[in-house]
Design an enzyme around this catalytic site. Sequence first.
Site, PDB file in Angstrom:
ATOM      1  N   SER A  11       0.812  -1.332  -0.138  1.00  0.00           N
ATOM      2  CA  SER A  11      -0.012  -0.015   0.052  1.00  0.00           C
ATOM      3  C   SER A  11       0.756   1.195  -0.125  1.00  0.00           C
ATOM      4  O   SER A  11       1.712   1.488  -0.928  1.00  0.00           O
ATOM      5  CB  SER A  11      -1.025  -0.008   1.076  1.00  0.00           C
ATOM      6  OG  SER A  11      -2.051   0.857   1.057  1.00  0.00           O
ATOM      7  N   ASP A  70      -9.290  -4.470  -5.152  1.00  0.00           N
ATOM      8  CA  ASP A  70      -8.882  -3.274  -4.444  1.00  0.00           C
ATOM      9  C   ASP A  70      -9.112  -2.035  -5.148  1.00  0.00           C
ATOM     10  O   ASP A  70      -9.125  -1.801  -6.262  1.00  0.00           O
ATOM     11  CB  ASP A  70      -7.268  -3.675  -4.745  1.00  0.00           C
ATOM     12  CG  ASP A  70      -6.380  -2.436  -3.864  1.00  0.00           C
ATOM     13  OD1 ASP A  70      -7.121  -1.630  -3.316  1.00  0.00           O
ATOM     14  OD2 ASP A  70      -5.049  -2.546  -4.131  1.00  0.00           O
ATOM     15  N   HIS A 129      -7.982  -5.143  -1.225  1.00  0.00           N
ATOM     16  CA  HIS A 129      -6.613  -4.297  -0.855  1.00  0.00           C
ATOM     17  C   HIS A 129      -5.953  -4.764   0.341  1.00  0.00           C
ATOM     18  O   HIS A 129      -6.524  -5.369   1.418  1.00  0.00           O
ATOM     19  CB  HIS A 129      -6.983  -2.835  -0.331  1.00  0.00           C
ATOM     20  CG  HIS A 129      -5.652  -1.931  -0.153  1.00  0.00           C
ATOM     21  ND1 HIS A 129      -4.978  -1.591  -1.160  1.00  0.00           N
ATOM     22  CD2 HIS A 129      -5.232  -1.480   1.169  1.00  0.00           C
ATOM     23  CE1 HIS A 129      -3.947  -1.005  -0.716  1.00  0.00           C
ATOM     24  NE2 HIS A 129      -4.053  -0.821   0.561  1.00  0.00           N
TER      25      HIS A 129
END
Length: 297
Positions: free
Chosen positions: A150, A241, A271
């Site tokens: 991320s 995601d 995600h």
Amino acid sequence: MLRLPIPVVRATLPLVRELSVAPRLPRPVRRAALDLVAGSMPRPGGTRATWGRIGGVPALRVDPPGDPKPREAGAVLYFHGGGYVVGSPTSHRPGFVRLAVGTGLPVIGLDYRLAPEHPFPAAFDDGVAAYRALRAGGTPADRIILGGDSAGAGMALALAMRLRDEGERPRCAALICPWVDLTADASWRSGDDPDPLLSRAAVLGFARDYVGGASDDWRASPLHADLAGLPPLVVHTAGDDILRADGFELVERARAAGVNVDHRDYPGLWHDFHALAGLLGAGDDALVDLVEAILRT
């Protein structure tokens, strides 16, 4: 080790989102909740975890089973996700353990400074300091693996750019569900929102806390910078995601710039699902895929 079906895990994610990711609760509560939830995931035994500092930055080092590796053997320098606002090496320790076991190398999870207490570019500066300390300690550049998920993947990519410009070339950068576009017209802001974990409100809140809302500075939005000359990239994306477009555009642009990219997409997952390795079989399998791709570089 317990493995839960994807629908069962998915059903719990809205609660996890409310406790740790959604912007409604105070940041200290969200940070503590994420450490508690993610940090309690089952993990293999045999590794050794020690807290220390690298380049003046707190870090959790996870050594693989067996004898300590010499510096020349290499290391994984890892930047956790959490939108630059939440997350820590504690929340990501289960993944560090699996990376250490799979690569046979120590994993150094950086406890970089978080926003809004420490806004941009504090996190990036901590990453640079840690890398330089790792090199000063005798670890060759081509034995260092940059990793992140991320926001941490964005940090790893930006750091690879800085190092390229300084004549350094790490072995590779392994990027899980990368958030690499904090510009005002980021592509994730349109379309459906099937992600049960990460919402638009959360991403907007993270961007606001870190860079004030949006930024085209390459250290925050490396997607739009020059990608030529980067080390090999291992990129994982997930079908549901909200940031999936970031990963796909990165892959397309990097390949167009001549970068060697190993890309895997995981349909029906959300995600950063890798963070649930230990409970979610797909998370364990994806980390195995990640390690295998790293070892091929």
